[in-house]
Design a protein around this motif. Sequence first.
Motif, mmCIF file in Angstrom:
data_model
loop_
_atom_site.group_PDB
_atom_site.id
_atom_site.type_symbol
_atom_site.label_atom_id
_atom_site.label_comp_id
_atom_site.label_asym_id
_atom_site.label_seq_id
_atom_site.Cartn_x
_atom_site.Cartn_y
_atom_site.Cartn_z
ATOM 1 N N LYS A 294 43.249 39.231 54.521
ATOM 2 C CA LYS A 294 44.670 39.182 54.166
ATOM 3 C C LYS A 294 44.922 38.058 53.169
ATOM 4 N N LEU A 295 44.326 36.904 53.404
ATOM 5 C CA LEU A 295 44.478 35.769 52.505
ATOM 6 C C LEU A 295 43.935 36.105 51.119
ATOM 7 N N ARG A 296 42.758 36.710 51.083
ATOM 8 C CA ARG A 296 42.167 37.090 49.794
ATOM 9 C C ARG A 296 43.065 38.076 49.048
ATOM 10 N N ALA A 297 43.635 39.013 49.767
ATOM 11 C CA ALA A 297 44.529 39.991 49.143
ATOM 12 C C ALA A 297 45.775 39.308 48.590
ATOM 13 N N ASN A 298 46.329 38.370 49.335
ATOM 14 C CA ASN A 298 47.510 37.635 48.867
ATOM 15 C C ASN A 298 47.203 36.822 47.620
ATOM 16 N N VAL A 299 46.070 36.146 47.629
ATOM 17 C CA VAL A 299 45.685 35.334 46.479
ATOM 18 C C VAL A 299 45.414 36.226 45.267
ATOM 19 N N ALA A 300 44.725 37.335 45.474
ATOM 20 C CA ALA A 300 44.450 38.256 44.373
ATOM 21 C C ALA A 300 45.749 38.785 43.774
ATOM 22 N N SER A 301 46.705 39.098 44.618
ATOM 23 C CA SER A 301 47.996 39.588 44.151
ATOM 24 C C SER A 301 48.721 38.522 43.341
ATOM 25 N N ALA A 302 48.714 37.306 43.829
ATOM 26 C CA ALA A 302 49.386 36.213 43.121
ATOM 27 C C ALA A 302 48.713 35.936 41.782
ATOM 28 N N ILE A 303 47.396 35.993 41.742
ATOM 29 C CA ILE A 303 46.678 35.762 40.488
ATOM 30 C C ILE A 303 46.993 36.873 39.491
ATOM 31 N N ALA A 304 47.063 38.099 39.958
ATOM 32 C CA ALA A 304 47.417 39.210 39.079
ATOM 33 C C ALA A 304 48.822 39.013 38.514
ATOM 34 N N GLU A 305 49.732 38.541 39.342
ATOM 35 C CA GLU A 305 51.090 38.285 38.873
ATOM 36 C C GLU A 305 51.097 37.164 37.834
ATOM 37 N N LEU A 306 50.308 36.119 38.074
ATOM 38 C CA LEU A 306 50.217 35.035 37.099
ATOM 39 C C LEU A 306 49.657 35.532 35.772
ATOM 40 N N ASP A 307 48.649 36.370 35.817
ATOM 41 C CA ASP A 307 48.102 36.949 34.587
ATOM 42 C C ASP A 307 49.178 37.704 33.818
ATOM 43 N N SER A 308 49.963 38.473 34.540
ATOM 44 C CA SER A 308 51.032 39.233 33.911
ATOM 45 C C SER A 308 52.068 38.301 33.286
ATOM 46 N N ILE A 309 52.422 37.250 33.990
ATOM 47 C CA ILE A 309 53.408 36.284 33.484
ATOM 48 C C ILE A 309 52.886 35.619 32.210
ATOM 49 N N ILE A 310 51.631 35.234 32.215
ATOM 50 C CA ILE A 310 51.042 34.588 31.044
ATOM 51 C C ILE A 310 51.059 35.534 29.846
ATOM 52 N N LYS A 311 50.719 36.796 30.077
ATOM 53 C CA LYS A 311 50.739 37.776 28.989
ATOM 54 C C LYS A 311 52.152 37.963 28.441
ATOM 55 N N GLU A 312 53.138 38.055 29.335
ATOM 56 C CA GLU A 312 54.524 38.220 28.901
ATOM 57 C C GLU A 312 55.002 37.005 28.104
ATOM 58 N N ALA A 313 54.626 35.824 28.543
ATOM 59 C CA ALA A 313 55.056 34.601 27.864
ATOM 60 C C ALA A 313 54.454 34.505 26.469
ATOM 61 N N GLY A 314 53.294 35.117 26.277
ATOM 62 C CA GLY A 314 52.630 35.067 24.982
ATOM 63 C C GLY A 314 53.212 36.019 23.958
ATOM 64 N N ARG A 315 54.107 36.879 24.371
ATOM 65 C CA ARG A 315 54.706 37.862 23.441
ATOM 66 C C ARG A 315 55.791 37.265 22.620
#
Length: 57
Positions: free
Chosen positions: A36-57
């Motif tokens: 469960k912890l790994r899934a939560n962390v993976a989800s948060a990291i995916a969200e951070l990746d998305s945020i970084i990509k959006e900020a770069g636009r």
Amino acid sequence: MSSRPLEEAMDRAERALLRIERAIERGAMHDGRDDKLRANVASAIAELDSIIKEAGR
């Protein structure tokens, strides 16, 4: 150029990091919840990746 989208992205990144910290704290208190912890962390990291990509636009 407006910095508002970047500010919003940074706010979302901060919230994601807080969720990671809380998940780690909960995981440390309850052994056996590693998946469960790994899934939560993976989800948060995916969200951070998305945020970084959006900020770069």
